[in-house]
Design a protein around this motif. Structure first.
Motif, PDB file in Angstrom:
ATOM      1  N   GLN A  60       8.288   6.499   5.172  1.00  0.00           N
ATOM      2  CA  GLN A  60       9.282   6.182   6.198  1.00  0.00           C
ATOM      3  C   GLN A  60       9.512   4.675   6.351  1.00  0.00           C
ATOM      4  N   SER A  61       8.431   3.889   6.198  1.00  0.00           N
ATOM      5  CA  SER A  61       8.588   2.445   6.405  1.00  0.00           C
ATOM      6  C   SER A  61       8.927   1.704   5.122  1.00  0.00           C
ATOM      7  N   LEU A  62       8.770   2.372   3.984  1.00  0.00           N
ATOM      8  CA  LEU A  62       8.869   1.645   2.719  1.00  0.00           C
ATOM      9  C   LEU A  62      10.299   1.253   2.363  1.00  0.00           C
ATOM     10  N   SER A  63      11.278   2.071   2.765  1.00  0.00           N
ATOM     11  CA  SER A  63      12.617   1.809   2.246  1.00  0.00           C
ATOM     12  C   SER A  63      13.232   0.485   2.704  1.00  0.00           C
ATOM     13  N   PRO A  64      12.975   0.019   3.960  1.00  0.00           N
ATOM     14  CA  PRO A  64      13.493  -1.326   4.286  1.00  0.00           C
ATOM     15  C   PRO A  64      12.881  -2.425   3.420  1.00  0.00           C
ATOM     16  N   ALA A 121       4.289 -11.335  -5.891  1.00  0.00           N
ATOM     17  CA  ALA A 121       3.273 -10.337  -5.545  1.00  0.00           C
ATOM     18  C   ALA A 121       2.765 -10.608  -4.132  1.00  0.00           C
ATOM     19  N   GLY A 122       2.533 -11.872  -3.824  1.00  0.00           N
ATOM     20  CA  GLY A 122       2.081 -12.247  -2.482  1.00  0.00           C
ATOM     21  C   GLY A 122       3.133 -11.918  -1.433  1.00  0.00           C
ATOM     22  N   PHE A 123       4.396 -12.199  -1.773  1.00  0.00           N
ATOM     23  CA  PHE A 123       5.508 -11.946  -0.846  1.00  0.00           C
ATOM     24  C   PHE A 123       5.639 -10.455  -0.564  1.00  0.00           C
ATOM     25  N   ILE A 124       5.532  -9.643  -1.607  1.00  0.00           N
ATOM     26  CA  ILE A 124       5.657  -8.191  -1.421  1.00  0.00           C
ATOM     27  C   ILE A 124       4.495  -7.656  -0.594  1.00  0.00           C
ATOM     28  N   LYS A 160       5.699  -4.852   7.444  1.00  0.00           N
ATOM     29  CA  LYS A 160       6.728  -3.835   7.692  1.00  0.00           C
ATOM     30  C   LYS A 160       6.256  -2.402   7.454  1.00  0.00           C
ATOM     31  N   VAL A 161       5.168  -2.221   6.726  1.00  0.00           N
ATOM     32  CA  VAL A 161       4.695  -0.856   6.469  1.00  0.00           C
ATOM     33  C   VAL A 161       3.332  -0.640   7.128  1.00  0.00           C
TER      34      VAL A 161
END
Lengths: 324, 324
Positions: free
Chosen positions: A259-263, B234-237, B244-245
């Motif tokens: 649910q949170s991954l898509s943004p 990689a760090g940013f993701i 956000k997740v």
């Protein structure tokens, strides 16, 4: 504002462009004209129950064709017909071949006085806002003077579109020190320091996504590799996450994560941002992604409107007046 | 096999290098010698209750110093003392300044006959195995002939260390077609096609992590930017995922995700792989990361042992025999 919409080149087909043009008319109050095969466009308009101006153009330039050659040969392609009529419009939005748009832009729309090359500025996602990568693929071989021009073009674009008074300009390089880099970046560093811009120095590859600057200058070869590496790596990391993390989770945890991954995926997709302006031309020409939907087409029109209302072209002309 | 271990340059300090040398001796049966300040090393050895050969060297070359200058000036630095004595050893492992190691390697250890430059080959993580990126930062300005040499060096390295008979070689470029690229890659494409290697063509930035080739050739400027972009992205993701997740998850889901996430982070960290060989020199010189621990030091020694036993230097000499 009068905008020409190329009906070719979109993965979702002609109808999606038309719907995008309709949205632009309704929501942005712009006056759209469609360019493409009237025999295909007219029935779709009839079906929707709308009327719209059409510039008939029966040919299509594909991504596989050599751009300059295709521009000369396909006189009845949507891109050539659009450029031949662009004087009567304020902007052109196309999902067609970037190379053909650049070639048409340089040869037919023309560059702003003293601007040596048109460039592709692509917004790179960061945690807060974006950094404009210039050039992201239009110019493979450049010199230090061109990099300074890229910096000036990006500066005006950021001022006009985001209202940043003195956009910070960085030079993509292998180290932060002044003496680092290849022959090109070493020379460019010295020239950028002297230029009438807010140059903050070298930016390393590891800091591209940290929003240390508003405009990040590099040659189009490096810019293209960076953009595509960003895309590829984001995909690779998502693959890793799916195979090594998500697949191990309990059903509940899996649901929560998905649910949170898509943004997050959306943030990483620089193509989501909408169209990319072909910067440096006398007219507003926007390349939209082939994977765009009607909303992305409308967003490209919205960008064009913003640039038009804020007189981007005039401001670039002013910035380059007297430039040698 | 006799290996020299530089005791300087490691974030975890001198003792960690010594422990790495001890592990190498015990597990790999190699004969270690330490190079560094004997006044610091000796008490640590006494404390551990071990004896080991020491080459005394009181000075340290830092990452901030201009490499060629530092090599000429700091005659009593661990790197200069190591190169001055390297004839009596089979390999040198150091976490010191990459630039100083390259300068020392070129001027003191010397290049293999007909090899024009030493290069840094860095393994890029992919979903299955790794692609060797050459050059990842030693040579900023190169020509097409040098890129062909990089391809040949990488080919022999992959053959020797991974037993791949005909390693696939790709050229990092902006498109897959032969006519794509800048002046350098267009010329290099033609020369790579003629070279005695398994050249498979251009590789785009988005495909770097797809393991389409075993050796990926580019100039050291682009290579450095790619590596650091990989690290930064990689760090940013991970930052995006955390904010956000993961932060939105229930405690149970959070725990589950965190348990599986660390191997993914490890896969993405190209530095985990151990040391990077300075490829093209007459001696085995391995640059280990400053963030290494004793196990990473031992892994660097293990790589050196593998290259030594499989006669890497001899095989490169053979491959370049008769080269102009």
């Amino acid at each position: 504002m009068k905008i020409l919409f190329d009906t070719t080149g979109l993965d979702l087909g002609v109808k999606e462009v038309i719907e995008g043009a309709i949205l632009s008319k309704e929501e942005l109050n712009i006056e759209p004209t469609l360019v493409g095969d009237e025999d295909i466009i007219r029935p779709i308009l009839n079906e929707i129950g709308m009327d719209m101006n059409i510039l008939d153009a029966k040919e299509i330039i594909t991504n596989e064709e050599e751009p300059a050659f295709a521009i000369r040969r396909k006189k009845d392609s949507s891109i050539v017909v659009a450029f031949n009529n662009l004087n009567e419009y304020d902007a052109f939005i196309s999902c067609g071949s970037t190379g053909a748009l650049l070639a048409g832009g340089m040869f037919m729309a023309g560059r702003i006085n003293n601007v040596k090359r048109a460039v592709l500025p692509t917004p790179i996602p960061t945690i807060n806002g974006n950094t404009l990568l210039i050039d992201s693929g239009a110019n493979m071989d450049v010199d230090a003077d061109l990099l300074v021009q890229f910096a000036k073009l990006g500066t005006v674009l950021k001022q006009v579109t985001e209202g940043i008074e003195k956009p910070k300009v960085g030079l993509l390089n292998v180290g932060v020190e002044e003496n680092k880099g290849n022959a090109l970046t070493k020379e460019a560093f010295l020239k950028l320091k002297e230029a009438d811009i807010n140059f903050i120095g070298n930016i390393e590859g590891r800091d591209i996504n940290k929003h240390l600057c508003d405009v990040l200058v590099c040659d189009g070869f490096v810019g293209n590799i960076i953009l595509k590496n960003t895309e590829g790596l984001a995909g690779f990391i998502m693959t890793l996450l799916k195979s090594k993390v998500i697949s191990n989770l309990s059903d509940n945890a899996k649901l929560e994560v998905m649910q949170s991954l898509s943004p997050v995926v959306k943030t990483l997709d620089y193509r989501e941002v909408g169209g990319v302006l072909l910067l440096g031309l006398k007219k507003l020409v926007i390349k939209a992604h082939g994977a765009s939907d009607r909303n992305a087409i409308k967003n490209a029109a919205k960008s064009a409107l913003l640039m038009h209302e804020n007189k981007l072209i005039d401001k670039i002309e002013n910035s380059f007046r007297g430039e040698i």
